[in-house]
Scaffold this motif. Structure first.
Motif, mmCIF file in Angstrom:
data_model
loop_
_atom_site.group_PDB
_atom_site.id
_atom_site.type_symbol
_atom_site.label_atom_id
_atom_site.label_comp_id
_atom_site.label_asym_id
_atom_site.label_seq_id
_atom_site.Cartn_x
_atom_site.Cartn_y
_atom_site.Cartn_z
ATOM 1 N N VAL A 1 0.937 -1.236 -0.088
ATOM 2 C CA VAL A 1 -0.094 0.106 0.077
ATOM 3 C C VAL A 1 0.894 1.204 -0.173
ATOM 4 N N ASP A 2 0.151 2.213 -0.198
ATOM 5 C CA ASP A 2 0.923 3.622 -0.561
ATOM 6 C C ASP A 2 0.523 4.165 0.869
ATOM 7 N N LEU A 3 1.438 4.580 1.557
ATOM 8 C CA LEU A 3 0.891 5.202 3.017
ATOM 9 C C LEU A 3 0.264 6.469 2.893
ATOM 10 N N ASP B 1 10.160 14.965 2.374
ATOM 11 C CA ASP B 1 9.522 16.073 1.657
ATOM 12 C C ASP B 1 8.349 15.790 0.901
ATOM 13 N N GLY B 2 7.362 14.652 1.679
ATOM 14 C CA GLY B 2 6.277 14.456 1.037
ATOM 15 C C GLY B 2 6.472 13.175 -0.208
ATOM 16 N N GLY B 3 7.512 12.728 -0.199
ATOM 17 C CA GLY B 3 7.996 11.840 -1.253
ATOM 18 C C GLY B 3 7.266 10.441 -0.848
ATOM 19 N N GLN B 4 6.937 9.648 -1.736
ATOM 20 C CA GLN B 4 6.193 8.469 -1.577
ATOM 21 C C GLN B 4 6.614 7.281 -0.566
ATOM 22 N N VAL B 5 5.932 6.656 -0.078
ATOM 23 C CA VAL B 5 6.300 5.582 0.990
ATOM 24 C C VAL B 5 5.455 4.390 0.743
ATOM 25 N N TRP C 1 9.391 1.316 1.679
ATOM 26 C CA TRP C 1 10.306 1.870 0.846
ATOM 27 C C TRP C 1 10.172 3.233 0.795
ATOM 28 N N CYS C 2 11.022 3.796 0.969
ATOM 29 C CA CYS C 2 10.797 5.622 1.253
ATOM 30 C C CYS C 2 11.730 6.380 0.022
ATOM 31 N N HIS C 3 10.957 7.076 -0.515
ATOM 32 C CA HIS C 3 11.282 7.841 -1.688
ATOM 33 C C HIS C 3 11.124 9.380 -1.416
ATOM 34 N N ASP C 4 12.159 10.189 -2.059
ATOM 35 C CA ASP C 4 12.039 11.822 -2.035
ATOM 36 C C ASP C 4 10.861 12.113 -3.030
ATOM 37 N N ARG D 1 13.074 9.501 -6.139
ATOM 38 C CA ARG D 1 14.408 8.856 -5.875
ATOM 39 C C ARG D 1 14.465 7.957 -4.748
ATOM 40 N N PRO D 2 14.884 6.785 -4.513
ATOM 41 C CA PRO D 2 14.839 6.095 -3.109
ATOM 42 C C PRO D 2 15.759 6.618 -2.143
ATOM 43 N N ARG D 3 15.285 6.738 -1.206
ATOM 44 C CA ARG D 3 16.110 7.350 0.127
ATOM 45 C C ARG D 3 16.486 6.091 1.193
ATOM 46 N N CYS D 4 15.649 5.221 1.507
ATOM 47 C CA CYS D 4 15.935 4.323 2.408
ATOM 48 C C CYS D 4 14.798 3.196 2.707
ATOM 49 N N VAL D 5 15.262 2.152 3.390
ATOM 50 C CA VAL D 5 14.191 1.225 3.797
ATOM 51 C C VAL D 5 14.108 1.329 5.158
ATOM 52 N N VAL D 6 13.022 1.159 5.520
ATOM 53 C CA VAL D 6 12.731 0.845 7.135
ATOM 54 C C VAL D 6 12.309 -0.619 7.332
#
Length: 251
Positions: A41-43, A88-92, A112-115, A119-124
């Motif tokens: 899902v998209d948060l 900055d509001g990027g997709q998670v 999976w976190c994007h800006d 662009r991919p930033r990190c994974v939690v």
């Protein structure tokens, strides 16, 4: 952090029918396998089911991180802010069990976190144990979705809180392929894999999966306890559990 396994951005929401395998190699070899299903899902756009079906799929902030945030996106952003990250509001995109028939248990939830530019930033990686504890690892994965992290949380009663995780966590596409290996000095005692196939998050697909796997998250937590009893009866020593309920770490 990688792109989806098939090279395309994920379409959400989606359902994955999954096979989960656990293999323990030392000191007692033991393997288990079970089937379940997971949501992608998209948060910022969590699915809302028709009223009569909502008991089969709810996403609540109280089931993740501190449990005190007003919503899931806020919970994730609070965790990232503690580590100096602003999307900055990027997709998670989150992969998890939903609360179903009043119960939820997520051994592993992935974000999976994007800006803002995609662009991919990190994974939690958020881990829950059967004692009610939660722990989140902030991971910086490579282009293949591979990351490592020092173990910092008590999960299995048969493994102490030491060792290092080696994870392969590519963003799911048509296929879901995840793996987590725990290495400890002189051995590789535990490997877990999750393989699945994507399905549209339609009412018929959800009903089929819910009928095939009723009380799915309750079954997962019950299976963990059942196999733990079997290992204990085989003589595997129990490791002391530290007084730890929730925390987070960065890798």
């Amino acid at each position: 952090m990688s792109a989806p396994a098939d090279g395309a951005r994920p379409r959400t929401p989606a359902l994955y029918s999954c096979a989960v395998h656990h293999v323990r190699r030392t000191p007692t070899r033991y393997a288990l396998r079970h089937r379940t299903y997971l949501w992608l899902v998209d948060l910022d756009h969590l699915p809302v089911l028709p009223h009569a079906l909502r008991p089969l799929g709810r996403f609540r902030a109280r089931d993740h991180f501190t449990g005190r945030a007003p919503d899931l996106r806020a919970a994730l952003d609070d965790f990232l802010a503690e580590h100096g990250i602003d999307l900055d509001g990027g997709q998670v995109v989150m992969l998890a069990h939903a609360r179903s028939l009043g119960h939820v248990f997520n051994p592993l939830t992935l974000y999976w976190c994007h800006d803002r530019d995609g662009r991919p930033r990190c994974v939690v990686a958020e881990v829950h144990n059967t004692y009610g504890g939660r722990h989140a690892y902030l991971l910086h994965a490579d282009a293949n979705g591979t990351a490592t992290a020092d173990k910092a949380f008590y999960v299995s009663p048969f493994n102490p809180v030491d060792g290092r995780y080696h994870m392969r966590l590519p963003l799911p596409g048509e296929r879901l392929r995840l793996s987590v290996r725990l290495d400890r000095p002189g051995s590789a005692p535990f490997t877990a894999t999750v393989h699945g196939r994507r399905r549209e998050a339609s009412v018929p697909a959800l009903l089929r999966l819910a009928l095939r796997h009723p009380w799915s998250t309750l079954a997962v937590s019950a299976a963990i306890r059942f196999h733990g009893i079997r290992l204990y009866l085989r003589g595997l020593p129990v490791q002391p559990r530290p007084g730890h309920r929730s925390s987070e770490s960065t890798t």
